[in-house]
Scaffold this motif. Sequence first.
Motif, mmCIF file in Angstrom:
data_model
loop_
_atom_site.group_PDB
_atom_site.id
_atom_site.type_symbol
_atom_site.label_atom_id
_atom_site.label_comp_id
_atom_site.label_asym_id
_atom_site.label_seq_id
_atom_site.Cartn_x
_atom_site.Cartn_y
_atom_site.Cartn_z
ATOM 1 N N ARG A 190 0.807 -1.220 0.000
ATOM 2 C CA ARG A 190 0.000 0.000 0.000
ATOM 3 C C ARG A 190 0.839 1.268 0.000
ATOM 4 N N ASN A 191 2.009 1.235 0.604
ATOM 5 C CA ASN A 191 2.797 2.448 0.798
ATOM 6 C C ASN A 191 3.919 2.642 -0.212
ATOM 7 N N ARG A 192 3.992 1.835 -1.225
ATOM 8 C CA ARG A 192 5.103 2.001 -2.160
ATOM 9 C C ARG A 192 4.949 3.314 -2.923
ATOM 10 N N ASN A 193 6.072 3.878 -3.278
ATOM 11 C CA ASN A 193 6.099 5.205 -3.877
ATOM 12 C C ASN A 193 6.669 5.110 -5.290
ATOM 13 N N TYR A 194 5.859 5.441 -6.278
ATOM 14 C CA TYR A 194 6.307 5.312 -7.668
ATOM 15 C C TYR A 194 7.493 6.218 -7.987
ATOM 16 N N VAL A 195 7.697 7.286 -7.211
ATOM 17 C CA VAL A 195 8.784 8.225 -7.506
ATOM 18 C C VAL A 195 10.136 7.525 -7.447
ATOM 19 N N SER A 196 10.265 6.504 -6.602
ATOM 20 C CA SER A 196 11.541 5.804 -6.477
ATOM 21 C C SER A 196 11.656 4.628 -7.439
ATOM 22 N N ILE A 197 10.636 4.384 -8.250
ATOM 23 C CA ILE A 197 10.635 3.251 -9.174
ATOM 24 C C ILE A 197 10.924 3.742 -10.589
ATOM 25 N N LYS A 198 11.976 3.210 -11.196
ATOM 26 C CA LYS A 198 12.278 3.573 -12.577
ATOM 27 C C LYS A 198 11.709 2.495 -13.473
ATOM 28 N N PRO A 199 11.092 2.786 -14.584
ATOM 29 C CA PRO A 199 10.941 4.056 -15.267
ATOM 30 C C PRO A 199 9.720 4.859 -14.822
ATOM 31 N N CYS A 200 9.027 4.402 -13.808
ATOM 32 C CA CYS A 200 7.797 5.078 -13.368
ATOM 33 C C CYS A 200 8.032 6.510 -12.904
ATOM 34 N N SER A 201 9.220 6.774 -12.377
ATOM 35 C CA SER A 201 9.494 8.102 -11.824
ATOM 36 C C SER A 201 9.401 9.207 -12.876
ATOM 37 N N THR A 202 9.555 8.856 -14.147
ATOM 38 C CA THR A 202 9.481 9.864 -15.211
ATOM 39 C C THR A 202 8.254 9.701 -16.110
ATOM 40 N N CYS A 203 7.378 8.782 -15.753
ATOM 41 C CA CYS A 203 6.209 8.504 -16.588
ATOM 42 C C CYS A 203 5.074 9.484 -16.275
ATOM 43 N N PRO A 204 4.459 10.080 -17.304
ATOM 44 C CA PRO A 204 3.366 11.017 -17.070
ATOM 45 C C PRO A 204 2.097 10.347 -16.543
ATOM 46 N N MET A 205 1.994 9.029 -16.645
ATOM 47 C CA MET A 205 0.811 8.307 -16.180
ATOM 48 C C MET A 205 0.965 7.775 -14.751
ATOM 49 N N ALA A 206 2.115 7.974 -14.142
ATOM 50 C CA ALA A 206 2.402 7.379 -12.827
ATOM 51 C C ALA A 206 1.418 7.812 -11.744
ATOM 52 N N ASP A 207 0.938 9.027 -11.803
ATOM 53 C CA ASP A 207 -0.031 9.478 -10.801
ATOM 54 C C ASP A 207 -1.324 8.659 -10.862
ATOM 55 N N LEU A 208 -1.640 8.145 -12.034
ATOM 56 C CA LEU A 208 -2.868 7.367 -12.202
ATOM 57 C C LEU A 208 -2.702 5.916 -11.764
ATOM 58 N N CYS A 209 -1.576 5.313 -12.093
ATOM 59 C CA CYS A 209 -1.430 3.879 -11.815
ATOM 60 C C CYS A 209 -0.567 3.582 -10.586
ATOM 61 N N ASN A 210 0.206 4.559 -10.112
ATOM 62 C CA ASN A 210 1.105 4.373 -8.964
ATOM 63 C C ASN A 210 2.018 3.171 -9.169
ATOM 64 N N ALA A 211 2.533 3.046 -10.373
ATOM 65 C CA ALA A 211 3.467 1.986 -10.768
ATOM 66 C C ALA A 211 2.802 0.625 -10.889
ATOM 67 N N GLY A 212 1.500 0.608 -11.032
ATOM 68 C CA GLY A 212 0.787 -0.638 -11.305
ATOM 69 C C GLY A 212 0.643 -1.556 -10.106
ATOM 70 N N CYS A 213 0.588 -2.842 -10.373
ATOM 71 C CA CYS A 213 0.307 -3.850 -9.352
ATOM 72 C C CYS A 213 1.591 -4.317 -8.663
ATOM 73 N N PRO A 214 1.708 -4.090 -7.354
ATOM 74 C CA PRO A 214 2.906 -4.512 -6.645
ATOM 75 C C PRO A 214 3.050 -6.028 -6.565
ATOM 76 N N ALA A 215 1.939 -6.764 -6.602
ATOM 77 C CA ALA A 215 2.030 -8.232 -6.558
ATOM 78 C C ALA A 215 2.666 -8.764 -7.839
ATOM 79 N N ARG A 216 2.278 -8.213 -8.989
ATOM 80 C CA ARG A 216 2.905 -8.647 -10.254
ATOM 81 C C ARG A 216 4.366 -8.219 -10.289
ATOM 82 N N ALA A 217 4.669 -7.035 -9.768
ATOM 83 C CA ALA A 217 6.057 -6.574 -9.718
ATOM 84 C C ALA A 217 6.890 -7.516 -8.859
#
Length: 70
Positions: free
Chosen positions: A18-45
């Motif tokens: 629940r608390n993972r932060n997309y800002v520290s995840i690359k390439p999510c940190s520079t993705c314009p859609m990151a605010d919407l998906c928050n780096a997607g599903c952490p279970a799949r990751a």
Amino acid sequence: MRLDDLKVIWRNGFRSFRNRNYVSIKPCSTCPMADLCNAGCPARAFTAFGSVNSPDPYCPIVGRLINKSR
């Protein structure tokens, strides 16, 4: 987070998911859609990369990057 940290995730009531932060995840940190998906599903990751602090492998942007590196 390492693969053996699944014990920590379980004990902490999945707080890591629940608390993972997309800002520290690359390439999510520079993705314009990151605010919407928050780096997607952490279970799949976690399943694909061994860490909840990785991007969702089903993300089309991440998928393109993986295919380019092959």
